[in-house]
Design an enzyme around this catalytic site. Structure first.
Site, PDB file in Angstrom:
ATOM      1  N   ASP A  34      -3.144   5.960  -0.091  1.00 20.33           N
ATOM      2  CA  ASP A  34      -3.124   6.670  -1.409  1.00 20.33           C
ATOM      3  C   ASP A  34      -2.656   6.089  -2.864  1.00 20.33           C
ATOM      4  O   ASP A  34      -2.337   6.795  -3.667  1.00 20.33           O
ATOM      5  CB  ASP A  34      -1.897   7.796  -1.289  1.00 20.33           C
ATOM      6  CG  ASP A  34      -1.895   8.797  -2.042  1.00 20.33           C
ATOM      7  OD1 ASP A  34      -2.909   9.296  -2.265  1.00 20.33           O
ATOM      8  OD2 ASP A  34      -0.708   9.404  -1.923  1.00 20.33           O
ATOM      9  N   PRO A  63       1.037  -1.177   0.038  1.00 17.09           N
ATOM     10  CA  PRO A  63      -0.094  -0.032  -0.104  1.00 17.09           C
ATOM     11  C   PRO A  63       0.904   1.153   0.003  1.00 17.09           C
ATOM     12  O   PRO A  63       1.894   1.179   0.599  1.00 17.09           O
ATOM     13  CB  PRO A  63      -0.852  -0.269   1.420  1.00 17.09           C
ATOM     14  CG  PRO A  63      -0.678  -1.613   1.694  1.00 17.09           C
ATOM     15  CD  PRO A  63       0.511  -2.132   1.063  1.00 17.09           C
ATOM     16  N   LYS A  64       0.333   2.205  -0.596  1.00 16.64           N
ATOM     17  CA  LYS A  64       1.037   3.769  -0.496  1.00 16.64           C
ATOM     18  C   LYS A  64       0.466   4.532   0.482  1.00 16.64           C
ATOM     19  O   LYS A  64      -0.689   4.815   0.356  1.00 16.64           O
ATOM     20  CB  LYS A  64       0.980   4.354  -2.081  1.00 16.64           C
ATOM     21  CG  LYS A  64       1.596   5.872  -2.026  1.00 16.64           C
ATOM     22  CD  LYS A  64       1.622   6.209  -3.260  1.00 16.64           C
ATOM     23  CE  LYS A  64       2.388   7.402  -3.351  1.00 16.64           C
ATOM     24  NZ  LYS A  64       2.014   8.463  -2.281  1.00 16.64           N
ATOM     25  N   TRP A  65       1.026   4.600   1.594  1.00 18.94           N
ATOM     26  CA  TRP A  65       0.465   5.279   2.754  1.00 18.94           C
ATOM     27  C   TRP A  65       0.811   6.874   2.433  1.00 18.94           C
ATOM     28  O   TRP A  65       1.580   7.510   2.148  1.00 18.94           O
ATOM     29  CB  TRP A  65       1.525   4.891   4.062  1.00 18.94           C
ATOM     30  CG  TRP A  65       1.464   3.417   4.310  1.00 18.94           C
ATOM     31  CD1 TRP A  65       2.267   2.782   3.844  1.00 18.94           C
ATOM     32  CD2 TRP A  65       0.507   2.844   5.123  1.00 18.94           C
ATOM     33  NE1 TRP A  65       1.915   1.364   4.238  1.00 18.94           N
ATOM     34  CE2 TRP A  65       0.703   1.608   5.188  1.00 18.94           C
ATOM     35  CE3 TRP A  65      -0.436   3.205   5.822  1.00 18.94           C
ATOM     36  CZ2 TRP A  65      -0.096   0.722   5.709  1.00 18.94           C
ATOM     37  CZ3 TRP A  65      -1.246   2.380   6.549  1.00 18.94           C
ATOM     38  CH2 TRP A  65      -1.060   0.748   6.506  1.00 18.94           C
TER      39      TRP A  65
END
Length: 350
Positions: free
Chosen positions: A184, A34-36
């Protein structure tokens, strides 16, 4: 703070990602995560000495005193970890990342920082390791650094290890489902890739959306020449026009052109209640209202908030004027609503 003595010394430029339209899918090549949506941070821990370095090389520690305590408790005694500082909050019975609460943490007053550290404590999401003990890992492949990550980060309450998968279909699914928890997008890293400071050797896939917004006003550019930004609004269910953000980053030529187009619509004097900047308290926050007649299309990634109380989470890009649209038709109902997802489900299986 005393200097740390580690095999990788600060400052370090974080490895970056280049944007692509779709999740890459070569089998055996990529690891997906995941893109944090937080503040990028490289954490250096040498015993009791902890430094939280921002992407630009600044020390973030003074803004997150509670996180320094957590990092001493939940990281290995000597390590360098790349990750993200985030602030989760409960919304409608679910926990999700809250960009607004995170951005409020960058405050010059120490008393305010202490208050917010108790009200909205920060978490750290680790997703790469640059050093462990006396060993630098920059030249090691990511698959080896990923294994080391579990030895370095010991999750208890405020530190976490990001989820990963080598399944491209799973990574693509995360792109849509995890957005509901405030994330994100998706990052793809080469399994055999080294850690290359400052290089765009990772891949990021973010949400790409568009919306038609009413121009509510504008700001003059800081140079005094032309337009600096346009302020955008959408109509609520009760018929009120609500500001949702702004678009900026125009060329010098476009700044002059846009000001000439909007100046005839000017309505009243400057007001001072538009988009306040917590990053630059000295910035001129005044803006000039205009008659709500012009509609423009903008490109954006995500919204922050709920229902008729939403704003663009990040800066948006002006795409074009929409003379075919009536301002009154620009409402919140055009926005894509992400699936509801709880942050605990994203962290599950770390």
């Amino acid at each position: 703070m005393d200097a740390v003595d580690l095999p990788v010394q600060p400052p370090v430029e974080p490895m970056l990602a280049k944007a692509v339209a779709t999740v890459p899918a070569e089998p055996g090549t990529w690891s997906y995560e995941p893109k944090w949506d937080g503040f990028r941070a490289v954490v250096f821990r040498d015993g009791d000495e902890v430094m939280v370095q921002s992407r630009s090389g600044k020390d973030l520690g003074r803004y997150f005193p509670e996180l320094l305590v957590s990092l001493r408790d939940e990281l290995a005694p000597r390590c360098v970890v790349d990750g993200e500082v985030v602030v989760p909050r409960e919304v409608d019975g679910r926990t999700r990342l809250d960009w607004e609460s995170l951005s409020q943490r960058i405050h010059p007053a120490e008393s305010r920082v202490r208050k917010l550290s108790e009200e909205t404590p920060a978490h750290f999401i680790g997703f790469d390791v640059l050093a462990e003990g006396d060993r630098a890992l920059l030249a090691e492949p990511f698959r080896a650094r990923r294994e080391a990550l579990s030895d370095v980060v010991h999750p208890k309450a405020f530190c976490h290890v990001t989820r990963t998968t080598e399944d491209a279909e799973q990574g693509t699914l995360w792109l849509t489902t995890f957005e509901g928890a405030g994330l994100d997008g998706v990052i793809a890293k080469r399994l055999d890739g080294k850690y290359l400071p400052g290089k765009r050797d990772m891949v990021k896939v973010k949400h790409a959306r568009d919306a038609d917004c009413v121009v509510m006003g504008y700001r003059i550019h800081k140079s005094g020449e032309g337009l600096g930004s346009v302020l955008l609004g959408l109509y609520r269910d009760d018929g009120e026009l609500q500001m949702v953000g702004g678009a900026a980053s125009f060329t010098a030529k476009d700044r002059i052109k846009l000001l000439a187009e909007l100046e005839p619509l000017r309505e009243g004097d400057r007001v001072n209640d538009g988009e306040p900047s917590r990053w630059n308290s000295a910035a001129d926050k005044r803006w000039i209202p205009v008659r709500p007649e012009r509609v423009c299309e903008v490109a954006y990634d995500q919204m922050e908030g709920r229902g008729n109380d939403q704003r663009f989470r990040h800066a948006v890009k002006f795409v074009r004027w929409r003379p075919d649209r009536e301002a009154s038709s620009c409402a919140f109902d055009q926005l894509d609503v992400p699936l509801k997802y709880d942050l605990s489900d994203v962290l599950e299986g770390q």
